[in-house]
Design a protein around this motif. Structure first.
Motif, PDB file in Angstrom:
ATOM      1  N   ILE A 193       2.169   6.462  -9.577  1.00  0.00           N
ATOM      2  CA  ILE A 193       0.756   6.443  -9.964  1.00  0.00           C
ATOM      3  C   ILE A 193       0.518   5.441 -11.095  1.00  0.00           C
ATOM      4  O   ILE A 193      -0.466   4.697 -11.083  1.00  0.00           O
ATOM      5  CB  ILE A 193       0.286   7.859 -10.357  1.00  0.00           C
ATOM      6  N   SER A 194       1.434   5.392 -12.049  1.00  0.00           N
ATOM      7  CA  SER A 194       1.316   4.440 -13.145  1.00  0.00           C
ATOM      8  C   SER A 194       1.322   3.006 -12.617  1.00  0.00           C
ATOM      9  O   SER A 194       0.502   2.172 -13.026  1.00  0.00           O
ATOM     10  CB  SER A 194       2.465   4.655 -14.132  1.00  0.00           C
ATOM     11  N   THR A 195       2.230   2.718 -11.699  1.00  0.00           N
ATOM     12  CA  THR A 195       2.313   1.373 -11.115  1.00  0.00           C
ATOM     13  C   THR A 195       1.047   1.031 -10.331  1.00  0.00           C
ATOM     14  O   THR A 195       0.485  -0.058 -10.490  1.00  0.00           O
ATOM     15  CB  THR A 195       3.541   1.263 -10.191  1.00  0.00           C
ATOM     16  N   LEU A 196       0.587   1.947  -9.490  1.00  0.00           N
ATOM     17  CA  LEU A 196      -0.602   1.677  -8.682  1.00  0.00           C
ATOM     18  C   LEU A 196      -1.839   1.509  -9.568  1.00  0.00           C
ATOM     19  O   LEU A 196      -2.686   0.641  -9.304  1.00  0.00           O
ATOM     20  CB  LEU A 196      -0.818   2.777  -7.645  1.00  0.00           C
ATOM     21  N   SER A 197      -1.960   2.296 -10.609  1.00  0.00           N
ATOM     22  CA  SER A 197      -3.087   2.163 -11.544  1.00  0.00           C
ATOM     23  C   SER A 197      -3.039   0.813 -12.250  1.00  0.00           C
ATOM     24  O   SER A 197      -4.067   0.154 -12.420  1.00  0.00           O
ATOM     25  CB  SER A 197      -3.070   3.290 -12.575  1.00  0.00           C
ATOM     26  N   PHE A 198      -1.832   0.399 -12.658  1.00  0.00           N
ATOM     27  CA  PHE A 198      -1.674  -0.902 -13.303  1.00  0.00           C
ATOM     28  C   PHE A 198      -2.106  -2.019 -12.348  1.00  0.00           C
ATOM     29  O   PHE A 198      -2.841  -2.928 -12.739  1.00  0.00           O
ATOM     30  CB  PHE A 198      -0.219  -1.107 -13.743  1.00  0.00           C
ATOM     31  N   VAL A 199      -1.648  -1.973 -11.105  1.00  0.00           N
ATOM     32  CA  VAL A 199      -1.996  -3.005 -10.124  1.00  0.00           C
ATOM     33  C   VAL A 199      -3.505  -3.049  -9.908  1.00  0.00           C
ATOM     34  O   VAL A 199      -4.117  -4.132  -9.895  1.00  0.00           O
ATOM     35  CB  VAL A 199      -1.266  -2.753  -8.776  1.00  0.00           C
ATOM     36  N   MET A 200      -4.143  -1.885  -9.760  1.00  0.00           N
ATOM     37  CA  MET A 200      -5.593  -1.843  -9.517  1.00  0.00           C
ATOM     38  C   MET A 200      -6.395  -2.414 -10.676  1.00  0.00           C
ATOM     39  O   MET A 200      -7.448  -3.020 -10.464  1.00  0.00           O
ATOM     40  CB  MET A 200      -6.043  -0.396  -9.277  1.00  0.00           C
ATOM     41  N   ASN A 201      -5.924  -2.215 -11.888  1.00  0.00           N
ATOM     42  CA  ASN A 201      -6.686  -2.616 -13.067  1.00  0.00           C
ATOM     43  C   ASN A 201      -6.277  -3.973 -13.634  1.00  0.00           C
ATOM     44  O   ASN A 201      -6.871  -4.438 -14.602  1.00  0.00           O
ATOM     45  CB  ASN A 201      -6.570  -1.537 -14.150  1.00  0.00           C
ATOM     46  N   HIS A 202      -5.270  -4.593 -13.044  1.00  0.00           N
ATOM     47  CA  HIS A 202      -4.799  -5.887 -13.528  1.00  0.00           C
ATOM     48  C   HIS A 202      -5.807  -6.964 -13.146  1.00  0.00           C
ATOM     49  O   HIS A 202      -6.428  -6.897 -12.088  1.00  0.00           O
ATOM     50  CB  HIS A 202      -3.415  -6.195 -12.933  1.00  0.00           C
ATOM     51  N   THR A 203      -5.951  -7.961 -14.017  1.00  0.00           N
ATOM     52  CA  THR A 203      -6.939  -9.013 -13.745  1.00  0.00           C
ATOM     53  C   THR A 203      -6.464 -10.024 -12.711  1.00  0.00           C
ATOM     54  O   THR A 203      -7.279 -10.656 -12.047  1.00  0.00           O
ATOM     55  CB  THR A 203      -7.303  -9.759 -15.049  1.00  0.00           C
ATOM     56  N   LYS A 204      -5.160 -10.196 -12.569  1.00  0.00           N
ATOM     57  CA  LYS A 204      -4.624 -11.170 -11.615  1.00  0.00           C
ATOM     58  C   LYS A 204      -3.929 -10.463 -10.462  1.00  0.00           C
ATOM     59  O   LYS A 204      -3.342  -9.407 -10.638  1.00  0.00           O
ATOM     60  CB  LYS A 204      -3.637 -12.108 -12.308  1.00  0.00           C
ATOM     61  N   MET A 205      -3.977 -11.114  -9.309  1.00  0.00           N
ATOM     62  CA  MET A 205      -3.282 -10.589  -8.134  1.00  0.00           C
ATOM     63  C   MET A 205      -1.778 -10.524  -8.415  1.00  0.00           C
ATOM     64  O   MET A 205      -1.228 -11.443  -9.023  1.00  0.00           O
ATOM     65  CB  MET A 205      -3.535 -11.483  -6.919  1.00  0.00           C
ATOM     66  N   PRO A 206      -1.101  -9.457  -7.970  1.00  0.00           N
ATOM     67  CA  PRO A 206       0.348  -9.363  -8.180  1.00  0.00           C
ATOM     68  C   PRO A 206       1.074 -10.560  -7.585  1.00  0.00           C
ATOM     69  O   PRO A 206       0.739 -11.023  -6.496  1.00  0.00           O
ATOM     70  CB  PRO A 206       0.737  -8.077  -7.450  1.00  0.00           C
ATOM     71  N   ALA A 207       2.040 -11.074  -8.318  1.00  0.00           N
ATOM     72  CA  ALA A 207       2.811 -12.238  -7.873  1.00  0.00           C
ATOM     73  C   ALA A 207       4.016 -11.771  -7.066  1.00  0.00           C
ATOM     74  O   ALA A 207       5.160 -11.981  -7.432  1.00  0.00           O
ATOM     75  CB  ALA A 207       3.244 -13.059  -9.074  1.00  0.00           C
ATOM     76  N   ILE A 208       3.714 -11.112  -5.965  1.00  0.00           N
ATOM     77  CA  ILE A 208       4.760 -10.612  -5.079  1.00  0.00           C
ATOM     78  C   ILE A 208       4.578 -11.281  -3.727  1.00  0.00           C
ATOM     79  O   ILE A 208       3.496 -11.227  -3.148  1.00  0.00           O
ATOM     80  CB  ILE A 208       4.654  -9.076  -4.900  1.00  0.00           C
ATOM     81  N   ASP A 209       5.616 -11.939  -3.248  1.00  0.00           N
ATOM     82  CA  ASP A 209       5.515 -12.554  -1.930  1.00  0.00           C
ATOM     83  C   ASP A 209       5.446 -11.480  -0.865  1.00  0.00           C
ATOM     84  O   ASP A 209       6.075 -10.428  -0.978  1.00  0.00           O
ATOM     85  CB  ASP A 209       6.730 -13.449  -1.655  1.00  0.00           C
ATOM     86  N   ILE A 210       4.669 -11.754   0.163  1.00  0.00           N
ATOM     87  CA  ILE A 210       4.618 -10.845   1.299  1.00  0.00           C
ATOM     88  C   ILE A 210       5.910 -11.053   2.081  1.00  0.00           C
ATOM     89  O   ILE A 210       6.314 -12.177   2.357  1.00  0.00           O
ATOM     90  CB  ILE A 210       3.384 -11.155   2.178  1.00  0.00           C
ATOM     91  N   GLY A 211       6.595  -9.956   2.396  1.00  0.00           N
ATOM     92  CA  GLY A 211       7.880 -10.090   3.076  1.00  0.00           C
ATOM     93  C   GLY A 211       8.442  -8.776   3.509  1.00  0.00           C
ATOM     94  O   GLY A 211       7.713  -7.837   3.810  1.00  0.00           O
ATOM     95  N   SER A 212       9.765  -8.684   3.484  1.00  0.00           N
ATOM     96  CA  SER A 212      10.452  -7.509   4.043  1.00  0.00           C
ATOM     97  C   SER A 212      10.137  -6.220   3.306  1.00  0.00           C
ATOM     98  O   SER A 212      10.288  -5.134   3.862  1.00  0.00           O
ATOM     99  CB  SER A 212      11.966  -7.741   4.030  1.00  0.00           C
ATOM    100  N   HIS A 213       9.687  -6.274   2.052  1.00  0.00           N
ATOM    101  CA  HIS A 213       9.331  -5.078   1.299  1.00  0.00           C
ATOM    102  C   HIS A 213       7.991  -4.504   1.730  1.00  0.00           C
ATOM    103  O   HIS A 213       7.667  -3.379   1.398  1.00  0.00           O
ATOM    104  CB  HIS A 213       9.314  -5.384  -0.203  1.00  0.00           C
ATOM    105  N   CYS A 214       7.185  -5.275   2.451  1.00  0.00           N
ATOM    106  CA  CYS A 214       5.884  -4.789   2.936  1.00  0.00           C
ATOM    107  C   CYS A 214       6.074  -3.993   4.221  1.00  0.00           C
ATOM    108  O   CYS A 214       6.922  -4.336   5.047  1.00  0.00           O
ATOM    109  CB  CYS A 214       4.932  -5.947   3.213  1.00  0.00           C
ATOM    110  N   SER A 215       5.271  -2.945   4.397  1.00  0.00           N
ATOM    111  CA  SER A 215       5.363  -2.174   5.624  1.00  0.00           C
ATOM    112  C   SER A 215       4.899  -2.964   6.832  1.00  0.00           C
ATOM    113  O   SER A 215       5.345  -2.762   7.935  1.00  0.00           O
ATOM    114  CB  SER A 215       4.521  -0.896   5.512  1.00  0.00           C
ATOM    115  N   TYR A 216       3.919  -3.840   6.608  1.00  0.00           N
ATOM    116  CA  TYR A 216       3.369  -4.660   7.681  1.00  0.00           C
ATOM    117  C   TYR A 216       3.357  -6.113   7.246  1.00  0.00           C
ATOM    118  O   TYR A 216       2.304  -6.654   6.903  1.00  0.00           O
ATOM    119  CB  TYR A 216       1.940  -4.231   8.022  1.00  0.00           C
ATOM    120  N   PRO A 217       4.521  -6.791   7.211  1.00  0.00           N
ATOM    121  CA  PRO A 217       4.552  -8.187   6.713  1.00  0.00           C
ATOM    122  C   PRO A 217       3.790  -9.134   7.628  1.00  0.00           C
ATOM    123  O   PRO A 217       3.590  -8.879   8.785  1.00  0.00           O
ATOM    124  CB  PRO A 217       6.036  -8.512   6.682  1.00  0.00           C
TER     125      PRO A 217
END
Length: 184
Positions: free
Chosen positions: A160-184
């Motif tokens: 929940i802490s991580t998801l809240s941080f992501v939602m409230n962050h001003t910049k898009m997360p710098a995570i490449d879309i890839g094998s960690h995504c459920s639907y890459p």
């Protein structure tokens, strides 16, 4: 922005998509990312919860909120002062994210002062063969999932802490879309 059922499930699958939905920004990820709970399942939820009527006082689509966290529980059943929660799923395939959704529901309910005794998933029984009339008691299979929900709940504060941080962050997360995504 409130962390709802849909945003919670979205964030479990993809932080970039969670961020874009929280900011109402469109990003091109995949057409397979859709609303996680389909409103057309309402009829199955109603049918499934009717099978509880002998054992429980039950309600469907019950909403709860605590600060920036909001949930709508498929079905809540009460027996005296005991509360059970039911996630209703129209197929027989239960996903790992469903257990985390139940754990999220538990987290919000605890914050609202509601202790849950048992967690269940109700789904269609693949072995059911319809006769002349539909028998919801045979169509719906109830599975107790307390142990799996407890394991998911153990990590809930961090999730929940991580998801809240992501939602409230001003910049898009710098995570490449890839094998960690459920639907890459």
């Amino acid at each position: 922005m409130r962390l709802t059922n849909t945003l919670f499930l979205t964030g479990l699958r993809c932080h970039k998509l969670l961020w874009s939905r929280a900011k109402n920004e469109e990003i091109d990820i995949s057409a397979t990312h859709q609303n996680m709970r389909d409103p057309e399942n309402d009829l199955f939820i109603e049918i499934a919860c009717r099978t509880l009527s002998e054992d429980y006082t039950s309600e469907t689509h019950v909403s709860f909120s605590f600060e920036d966290y909001a949930i709508t529980v498929d079905c809540i059943g009460r027996q005296g002062d005991q509360t059970d929660i039911f996630l209703v799923y129209p197929t027989s395939r239960i996903r790992q994210s469903d257990y985390f959704l139940l754990a999220y529901w538990q987290w919000v309910l605890k914050k609202c002062g509601i202790e849950v005794r048992d967690f269940y998933v109700i789904h269609c029984d693949q072995q059911y063969q319809r006769g002349k009339t539909l028998d919801p008691h045979l169509l719906c299979k109830r599975v107790l999932v307390n142990d799996t929900v407890a394991r998911a709940f153990a990590n809930m504060e961090g999730i929940i802490s991580t998801l809240s941080f992501v939602m409230n962050h001003t910049k898009m997360p710098a995570i490449d879309i890839g094998s960690h995504c459920s639907y890459p």
